[in-house]
Scaffold this active site. Structure first.
Site: not given
Length: 364
Positions: A61, A182
């Protein structure tokens, strides 16, 4: 059991570290949305010292975004992306999300790193000849982690996938006929991946304190307003994330016998949040990271026999500190121009004096 050295304002394990030779070393960066500003500070401190001995750099991320800035040699780049692009109304507005469900615009974020705050991929491509940079994403249906080598050609796709926070991103991230989420869902801190690839010395940059457990509190808030089908999917992702996070915590606390982990982490919960942080909060957390990054280089960096450029005196500035730095410079200039002398006062007392007058520059 292996060894774990924690470097924070509360932990000083770096002083117990003995000198040793290291053949290869990996860098792992945690995600956390805008909390990644802490990691930006750590890596900017590394860049100022010309400290990049890592053979493998792997992030999740916001951690992967930070690595892109780092590998391209951009001091201050990740800071600008987080402090400017992620706070821009085109990227995300809470009111807009609550009214229309319109979430994070990852295209805007990636475009900012390409045009408005461009990455220097000429320099990055040179580093990638000898270093491997990996971004972690989560498979949309299997909820397993997938690792993508970051290249000059694919970086926009893989970084978007790695940052696609469930329930928050505006448009699905799809490539290779798969939807991606993510990387923090399946691999919040991909330190075990570095170990699987044969690395026994691993530097981990955290965005949460080492004893923190509830890693994604904001996601629970968004779960409450999601449709039933989406709610089921998001609940599964949240459960997967918590399981992955606890597993990683166990690995870090008790690494395998042949592993040494050097963990840079904040000593408190950062002031920044996943999204919606103020400039003041971001600046504070950035400077926290800078201080720990510098501490790491000057202590652990030396003991691992890794070459680096010794620090010179400098001041890292954000806009919050710019006026303070200018005032400090004026004070130093004025003090340098002082005159001194002495005279005899009453009863023969010797009196010394200093005269300080600001230098006045006449405008033409």
């Amino acid at each position: 059991m292996g060894k774990r050295y924690v470097i924070s304002n509360k932990h000083h394990d770096n002083f117990m570290l003995a000198q040793r030779h290291v053949d290869k070393i990996a860098l792992v960066t945690e995600g956390g949305g805008q909390r990644g500003i802490f990691t930006a500070g750590v890596l900017d401190a590394f860049l100022r010292a010309e400290f990049n001995p890592f053979d493998l750099l792997i992030g999740t991320s916001a951690g992967s975004l930070n690595l892109a800035s780092y590998i391209c040699g951009h001091q201050g780049h990740a800071y600008k992306v987080i402090a400017e692009a992620t706070r821009h109304p085109e990227f995300f507005t809470l009111a807009k999300y609550l009214l229309s469900g319109e979430g994070l615009d990852l295209d805007f974020l990636v475009d900012s790193a390409e045009s408005r705050i461009p990455l220097n991929w000429d320099k990055g491509a040179d580093f990638l000849k000898t270093k491997q940079v990996v971004a972690v994403a989560t498979h949309g249906t299997e909820l397993t982690s997938a690792c993508f080598d970051v290249t000059r050609e694919n970086w926009k796709h893989v970084l978007s996938a790695s940052c696609a926070i469930p329930a928050l991103h505006k448009r699905p991230v799809v490539f290779d006929d798969t939807r991606w989420f993510d990387g923090g869902i399946a691999a919040p801190i991909p330190v075990e991946e570095a170990y699987r690839r044969g690395y026994k010395h691993i530097v981990v940059v955290r965005t949460m304190p080492i004893d923190f457990e509830d890693h994604h509190p904001m996601l629970e808030v968004f779960l409450k307003r999601a449709p039933s089908k989406t709610l089921t999917e998001l609940s599964a992702m949240l459960i997967k994330h918590e399981e992955s996070y606890r597993q990683t915590q166990r690995f870090l606390a008790s690494p395998p016998d042949d592993v040494e982990i050097y963990e840079i982490s904040p000593d408190r919960v950062l002031q920044s949040s996943v999204i919606g942080s103020t400039k003041k909060q971001l600046d504070s957390d950035y400077m926290h990271g800078v201080r720990l990054g510098r501490l790491f280089v000057e202590s652990v960096g030396r003991k691992l026999d890794i070459p680096y450029k010794p620090y010179q005196r400098y001041m890292i500035q954000t806009s919050e500190f710019a006026s303070q730095a200018q005032n400090s410079e004026r004070v130093e200039t004025t003090w340098a121009s002082r005159t001194t002398g002495q005279f005899e006062g009453e009863a023969g007392v010797n009196i010394e004096w200093i005269n300080v007058n600001p230098i006045v520059t006449k405008e033409r």
